[in-house]
Design an enzyme around this catalytic site. Structure first.
Site, PDB file in Angstrom:
ATOM      1  N   ASN A   1      -5.370  -7.367  -4.943  1.00 18.90           N
ATOM      2  CA  ASN A   1      -5.127  -6.663  -3.676  1.00 18.90           C
ATOM      3  C   ASN A   1      -4.674  -7.583  -2.550  1.00 18.90           C
ATOM      4  O   ASN A   1      -3.984  -7.129  -1.631  1.00 18.90           O
ATOM      5  CB  ASN A   1      -6.425  -5.936  -3.264  1.00 18.90           C
TER       6      ASN A   1
ATOM      7  N   TYR B   1       8.413  -9.696   2.365  1.00 20.68           N
ATOM      8  CA  TYR B   1       7.434  -8.734   1.845  1.00 20.68           C
ATOM      9  C   TYR B   1       8.038  -7.921   0.702  1.00 20.68           C
ATOM     10  O   TYR B   1       7.446  -7.817  -0.378  1.00 20.68           O
ATOM     11  CB  TYR B   1       6.985  -7.812   2.981  1.00 20.68           C
TER      12      TYR B   1
ATOM     13  N   THR C   1      -4.909  -0.398   8.710  1.00 23.58           N
ATOM     14  CA  THR C   1      -5.626  -1.667   8.527  1.00 23.58           C
ATOM     15  C   THR C   1      -4.994  -2.673   9.487  1.00 23.58           C
ATOM     16  O   THR C   1      -4.045  -2.343  10.208  1.00 23.58           O
ATOM     17  CB  THR C   1      -5.441  -2.196   7.094  1.00 23.58           C
TER      18      THR C   1
ATOM     19  N   LYS D   1       6.936  -8.150  -3.291  1.00 23.99           N
ATOM     20  CA  LYS D   1       6.335  -6.980  -3.936  1.00 23.99           C
ATOM     21  C   LYS D   1       7.226  -6.473  -5.088  1.00 23.99           C
ATOM     22  O   LYS D   1       6.720  -5.985  -6.099  1.00 23.99           O
ATOM     23  CB  LYS D   1       6.091  -5.863  -2.920  1.00 23.99           C
TER      24      LYS D   1
ATOM     25  N   VAL E   1      -1.441   2.675   5.611  1.00 27.40           N
ATOM     26  CA  VAL E   1      -2.881   2.758   5.852  1.00 27.40           C
ATOM     27  C   VAL E   1      -3.270   1.998   7.124  1.00 27.40           C
ATOM     28  O   VAL E   1      -2.762   0.898   7.381  1.00 27.40           O
ATOM     29  CB  VAL E   1      -3.642   2.169   4.637  1.00 27.40           C
TER      30      VAL E   1
ATOM     31  N   SER F   1       3.608  -2.034  -3.086  1.00 30.03           N
ATOM     32  CA  SER F   1       4.009  -1.222  -1.926  1.00 30.03           C
ATOM     33  C   SER F   1       5.262  -0.460  -2.301  1.00 30.03           C
ATOM     34  O   SER F   1       6.063  -0.923  -3.126  1.00 30.03           O
ATOM     35  CB  SER F   1       4.300  -2.129  -0.737  1.00 30.03           C
TER      36      SER F   1
ATOM     37  N   ASP G   1      -9.322 -17.924  -2.574  1.00 34.19           N
ATOM     38  CA  ASP G   1      -7.985 -17.920  -1.981  1.00 34.19           C
ATOM     39  C   ASP G   1      -7.017 -17.938  -3.158  1.00 34.19           C
ATOM     40  O   ASP G   1      -7.025 -18.880  -3.963  1.00 34.19           O
ATOM     41  CB  ASP G   1      -7.808 -19.165  -1.099  1.00 34.19           C
TER      42      ASP G   1
END
Ligand SMILES: NC(=O)c1ccc[n+]([C@@H]2O[C@H](COP(=O)([O-])OP(=O)(O)OC[C@H]3O[C@@H](n4cnc5c(N)ncnc54)[C@H](OP(=O)(O)O)[C@@H]3O)[C@@H](O)[C@H]2O)c1
Length: 236
Positions: free
Chosen positions: A87, A159, A194, A163, A192, A137, A60
């Site tokens: 990742n 987010y 996911t 990033k 993508v 991203s 983690d």
């Protein structure tokens, strides 16, 4: 020891698992990082069934003990690390925009990657051709979210800011490591399919892994200090 060793975080599913698969198929030993040992073991077993040398690692990225243990284990077992793919990532903006959400976004998407990399730098330096890939991203590209209606309207401060911090740190680290063979780049995988990207995304997972795999296997004269998608540089 000629085998290349790669550590991928958040490799129990999604793009991370596929990056591990693609690097493993190139003959690398892949260390499959996941938040819990059962998740890491399950993913490593899947890859082993495909004849990939995959080993589970409880990691983690917000847990300092996990990070210390990972560094210790890689040092003892391999004495070096050739590829680190940061990742692991989360998208929490649907939970609201309070400071707690911002902090948790940064804890995983930025501080987790930063702390892990910092603990593994001496092992990456021990590799003849260390590669660091920061899974970022297009939403971390400040110029893009200002200049593109679709990305700008996404309105995801936790987010995008976490990033963007990853991007700025990638640039800084590439300068810091400029006199070493290590290459450090940020990656935009694309949109993508996911759990994070959702079923409406346009790219299949195998394609989403390709940019990170390209950056993880750059030749000695390849680029460093960039943000890439599909081998093409993107604006910061
Ligand atoms: N999908 C897209 O369209 C897209 C676009 C641009 C960038 N990205 C980036 O690509 C990366 C992978 O995303 P994905 O689409 O494959 O998402 P995903 O399927 O949700 O996978 C995310 C992975 O990160 C792991 N993770 C989350 N927090 C962690 C932590 N604290 N420590 C270790 N692992 C942790 C998750 O583990 P659990 O299973 O335990 O939750 C999971 O393995 C992320 O960094 C994401 O921001 C994705």
């Amino acid at each position: 020891m000629n085998d290349k060793i790669a550590l991928i975080t958040g490799a129990n599913k999604g793009i991370g698992l596929e990056i591990a698969r693609q690097l493993g198929k190139q003959g690398m030993i892949v260390l499959v990082g996941a938040r819990s040992l059962p998740k890491a073991e399950e993913a490593a077993a899947k890859l082993q069934a495909e004849r990939i040398q995959a080993y589970p690692m409880e990691l983690d990225v917000t847990n300092r003990q996990h990070i210390a243990y990972a560094a210790d284990r890689i040092e003892k077992e391999y004495g070096k690390l050739d590829v680190l793919v940061n990742n692991a990532g989360i998208y929490l903006d649907h939970e609201g925009t309070d400071v707690d959400m911002m902090r948790r976004s940064f804890d995983t998407n930025f501080f987790g990657a930063y702390a892990l990399t910092d603990s593994l730098l001496h092992l990456l330096k021990a590799s003849p051709e260390g590669r660091i890939v920061n899974q970022s991203s297009i939403l971390g590209s400040v110029g893009t979210i200002l200049g593109n209606d679709m990305y700008g309207k996404a309105s995801a401060p936790g987010y995008t800011a976490s990033k963007a911090a990853m991007n700025a740190w990638t640039a800084q680290l590439s300068i810091q490591l400029g006199d070493t063979p290590i290459k450090v780049n940020a990656c935009h995988p694309g949109w993508v399919k996911t759990d994070m990207g959702g079923s409406g995304a346009v790219m299949e997972i195998h394609e989403g892994a390709e940019t990170a795999v390209y950056l993880a296997t750059l030749p000695g004269d390849g680029p460093t200090g960039g943000l890439f998608h599909k081998q093409e540089p993107l604006p910061w």
